[in-house]
Design a protein around this motif. Sequence first.
Motif, short mmCIF file in Angstrom:
data_model
loop_
_atom_site.label_atom_id
_atom_site.label_comp_id
_atom_site.label_asym_id
_atom_site.label_seq_id
_atom_site.Cartn_x
_atom_site.Cartn_y
_atom_site.Cartn_z
N UNK A 185 -164.20 16.95 123.21
CA UNK A 185 -163.41 17.71 122.24
C UNK A 185 -164.26 18.74 121.48
N UNK A 199 -161.57 21.60 128.78
CA UNK A 199 -160.40 20.80 129.13
C UNK A 199 -160.37 19.65 128.14
N UNK A 201 -158.00 16.86 126.76
CA UNK A 201 -156.69 16.22 126.83
C UNK A 201 -156.22 15.84 125.43
N UNK A 202 -157.14 15.72 124.47
CA UNK A 202 -156.74 15.38 123.12
C UNK A 202 -156.05 16.56 122.44
N UNK A 203 -156.45 17.79 122.79
CA UNK A 203 -155.76 18.96 122.26
C UNK A 203 -154.32 18.99 122.76
N UNK A 204 -154.12 18.62 124.02
CA UNK A 204 -152.76 18.57 124.56
C UNK A 204 -151.94 17.48 123.88
N UNK A 205 -152.60 16.36 123.57
CA UNK A 205 -151.92 15.28 122.83
C UNK A 205 -151.42 15.79 121.48
N UNK A 206 -152.28 16.56 120.79
CA UNK A 206 -151.92 17.07 119.47
C UNK A 206 -150.68 17.96 119.55
N UNK A 207 -150.62 18.81 120.57
CA UNK A 207 -149.46 19.69 120.74
C UNK A 207 -148.21 18.83 121.01
N UNK B 18 -152.67 24.57 117.16
CA UNK B 18 -152.74 23.12 117.36
C UNK B 18 -153.89 22.74 118.28
N UNK B 22 -158.12 19.97 117.02
CA UNK B 22 -158.96 18.83 117.42
C UNK B 22 -160.43 19.21 117.57
N UNK B 85 -152.53 15.84 112.77
CA UNK B 85 -152.46 15.87 114.22
C UNK B 85 -151.76 14.64 114.81
N UNK B 87 -153.01 11.67 114.84
CA UNK B 87 -153.98 10.76 115.46
C UNK B 87 -154.11 9.44 114.70
N UNK B 181 -145.75 13.57 129.35
CA UNK B 181 -147.09 14.13 129.48
C UNK B 181 -147.37 14.18 130.98
N UNK B 197 -145.31 18.22 128.07
CA UNK B 197 -146.68 18.70 127.89
C UNK B 197 -147.40 18.60 129.23
N UNK B 204 -157.18 24.54 135.10
CA UNK B 204 -158.43 24.91 134.42
C UNK B 204 -159.51 25.25 135.44
#
Lengths: 217, 217
Positions: A185, A199, A201-207, B18, B22, B85, B87, B181, B197, B204
């Motif tokens: 991250x 890449x 995946x935690x940023x995608x989780x946040x969205x 967003x 993170x 976020x 989390x 997801x 998502x 990528x």
Amino acid sequence: MEQKSTFPASAILPAPTLSRLPGYLAFVSLLKEEGVEYVSSTQISKEINVDASMIAKDLSFLNIKGKTRIGYDVATLEHKLQEFLGFRRGHNAVIIGVGSLGASLLQDSGLANYGLRIVAGFDVRPELVGTSICGVPVYDMADFGRLIGQLGAGIGIIAVPMEMAQRVCDEIVAAGIRALWNFTPMRIKAPAGIVVQDTSIYADLAVMYNRLDNIRM
Amino acid sequence: MEQKSTFPASAILPAPTLSRLPGYLAFVSLLKEEGVEYVSSTQISKEINVDASMIAKDLSFLNIKGKTRIGYDVATLEHKLQEFLGFRRGHNAVIIGVGSLGASLLQDSGLANYGLRIVAGFDVRPELVGTSICGVPVYDMADFGRLIGQLGAGIGIIAVPMEMAQRVCDEIVAAGIRALWNFTPMRIKAPAGIVVQDTSIYADLAVMYNRLDNIRM
């Protein structure tokens, strides 16, 4: 060694266009397996949730033209997309950090289908150095500079704990790596001329969480 | 059951904002571990390659204000970012497809730190049904509709082969899942009101290859 692109020097495409192309490829590959010969951008659009006009525009970057009323030849479209995206060439990569994420990338047979050959792993943990994961040897990070030349790898996959990300980045760039695929991250800094692909995946989780919260209201 | 957000109804944030948050959180957590008490947007900017003005603007969405000449309180910033976020809340999820990708997500202890609790896996392969991976039970996909209510999960993680992605999407949405997801390269279609998502590491890869080809010229 890595193979160069045989494609015309097609300039840098916008990232959103590039990111959509593998989705078209996935759908077109499915069609080919089903024996479909031609497909129009309207038909693709119906199935994958992207405007037909955007699909036609994205594909025009590849100099692919469909025939009026018939559409694109499915086999040609698949081949050209794979070639354009670099998925038909071998790109050698090494992975730094073979913990749970790194090891699962080593085990992902899918990456080879997309042109990525992971030729070695590196780690600092003595219990991992000298082992191999799915046939890929794991070396001591201390030997990185010495071994990287022989491995012929231009891509470094960073899968270390985030607090080590920047240090590893500096180290492998100094050793000659020109592209970094960063799975931590942390946003890392690299010199000009080095490609950094994040890449997270935690940023995608946040969205996803944010959209889910807002849909509930 | 899932916990609702206690945050003010803060509207839908742009995905790029967003996605950057993170990264700030990762850096701020590092600072906290190092015992740093205050940090300015300029200092964050120097370390993570994002303009200071953009950082300040992104953080203003969270109603976080730094003190003149001192900056942001590190512990407060970390806490607010985690809370905003999502989390710090538990989000129950099920994973559909426990092959190599699905199994590695089940083993990724990092996801729990980001508020994602994977409570069950589903698969169609008889040899996997009835097993458990890292303590998470794997059920028969045929029982999805019957079990999903008891599991209290609102998120479905799609890690099946791409040719099955749309069918699985339709099936789990019909059973009441509200957020998908999608780890397959297929772009799936879902009804309005359902959050989708996409996380495609192959997209990528395509961007990275293209940048690497162009840097060489």
